[in-house]
Design a protein around this motif. Structure first.
Motif, PDB file in Angstrom:
ATOM      1  N   ARG A  94      34.195  46.278   1.744  1.00 50.64           N
ATOM      2  CA  ARG A  94      35.509  46.331   2.400  1.00 50.64           C
ATOM      3  C   ARG A  94      36.626  46.247   1.375  1.00 50.64           C
ATOM      4  O   ARG A  94      37.585  47.024   1.408  1.00 50.64           O
ATOM      5  N   ASP A  95      36.502  45.292   0.437  1.00 50.10           N
ATOM      6  CA  ASP A  95      37.546  45.104  -0.571  1.00 50.10           C
ATOM      7  C   ASP A  95      37.710  46.344  -1.445  1.00 50.10           C
ATOM      8  O   ASP A  95      38.826  46.756  -1.746  1.00 50.10           O
ATOM      9  N   ARG A  96      36.607  46.946  -1.840  1.00 53.93           N
ATOM     10  CA  ARG A  96      36.691  48.153  -2.682  1.00 53.93           C
ATOM     11  C   ARG A  96      37.314  49.317  -1.912  1.00 53.93           C
ATOM     12  O   ARG A  96      38.092  50.091  -2.466  1.00 53.93           O
TER      13      ARG A  96
ATOM     14  N   VAL B 242      32.614  54.440   5.330  1.00 54.45           N
ATOM     15  CA  VAL B 242      33.706  54.161   4.404  1.00 54.45           C
ATOM     16  C   VAL B 242      34.453  55.468   4.207  1.00 54.45           C
ATOM     17  O   VAL B 242      33.857  56.496   3.883  1.00 54.45           O
ATOM     18  N   GLU B 243      35.773  55.425   4.423  1.00 55.11           N
ATOM     19  CA  GLU B 243      36.612  56.595   4.177  1.00 55.11           C
ATOM     20  C   GLU B 243      37.677  56.237   3.171  1.00 55.11           C
ATOM     21  O   GLU B 243      38.309  55.189   3.289  1.00 55.11           O
ATOM     22  N   ILE B 244      37.857  57.123   2.180  1.00 57.17           N
ATOM     23  CA  ILE B 244      38.897  56.933   1.174  1.00 57.17           C
ATOM     24  C   ILE B 244      39.602  58.259   0.937  1.00 57.17           C
ATOM     25  O   ILE B 244      39.028  59.320   1.132  1.00 57.17           O
ATOM     26  N   PRO B 245      40.864  58.183   0.519  1.00 52.93           N
ATOM     27  CA  PRO B 245      41.551  59.432   0.150  1.00 52.93           C
ATOM     28  C   PRO B 245      41.043  59.926  -1.194  1.00 52.93           C
ATOM     29  O   PRO B 245      40.541  59.164  -2.011  1.00 52.93           O
ATOM     30  N   LYS B 246      41.171  61.241  -1.418  1.00 50.52           N
ATOM     31  CA  LYS B 246      40.767  61.827  -2.702  1.00 50.52           C
ATOM     32  C   LYS B 246      41.721  61.426  -3.790  1.00 50.52           C
ATOM     33  O   LYS B 246      42.834  61.190  -3.616  1.00 50.52           O
TER      34      LYS B 246
END
Length: 70
Positions: free
Chosen positions: A42-44, A66-70
């Motif tokens: 979660r933290d990462r 987990v979803e992150i922007p590019k």
């Protein structure tokens, strides 16, 4: 059985981890975010301006996204 997928969609990257096991033992859904190394995930995700979603059920197993922007 476990399935791991890493998908790039537009401006987002999504990691999906899914199994058909017994689920995560937890009295409270919020407790899922405080055990089994999930706090670190979660933290990462938050550091990368993304998010973490967990669904777990004894009859279906566990889904972690987990979803992150590019």
């Amino acid at each position: 059985t476990i399935s791991v997928q890493l998908v790039e969609e537009g401006e987002r990257i999504r990691l999906t981890i899914e199994d058909n096991g017994k689920g995560l033992a937890s009295q409270n859904h919020l407790d899922l975010y405080t055990q089994n190394g999930l706090v670190n995930m979660r933290d990462r995700a938050e550091i990368m301006e993304g998010n973490l979603m967990i669904e777990s059920d004894a009859s279906r197993g566990t889904l972690i996204v987990v979803e992150i922007p590019k």
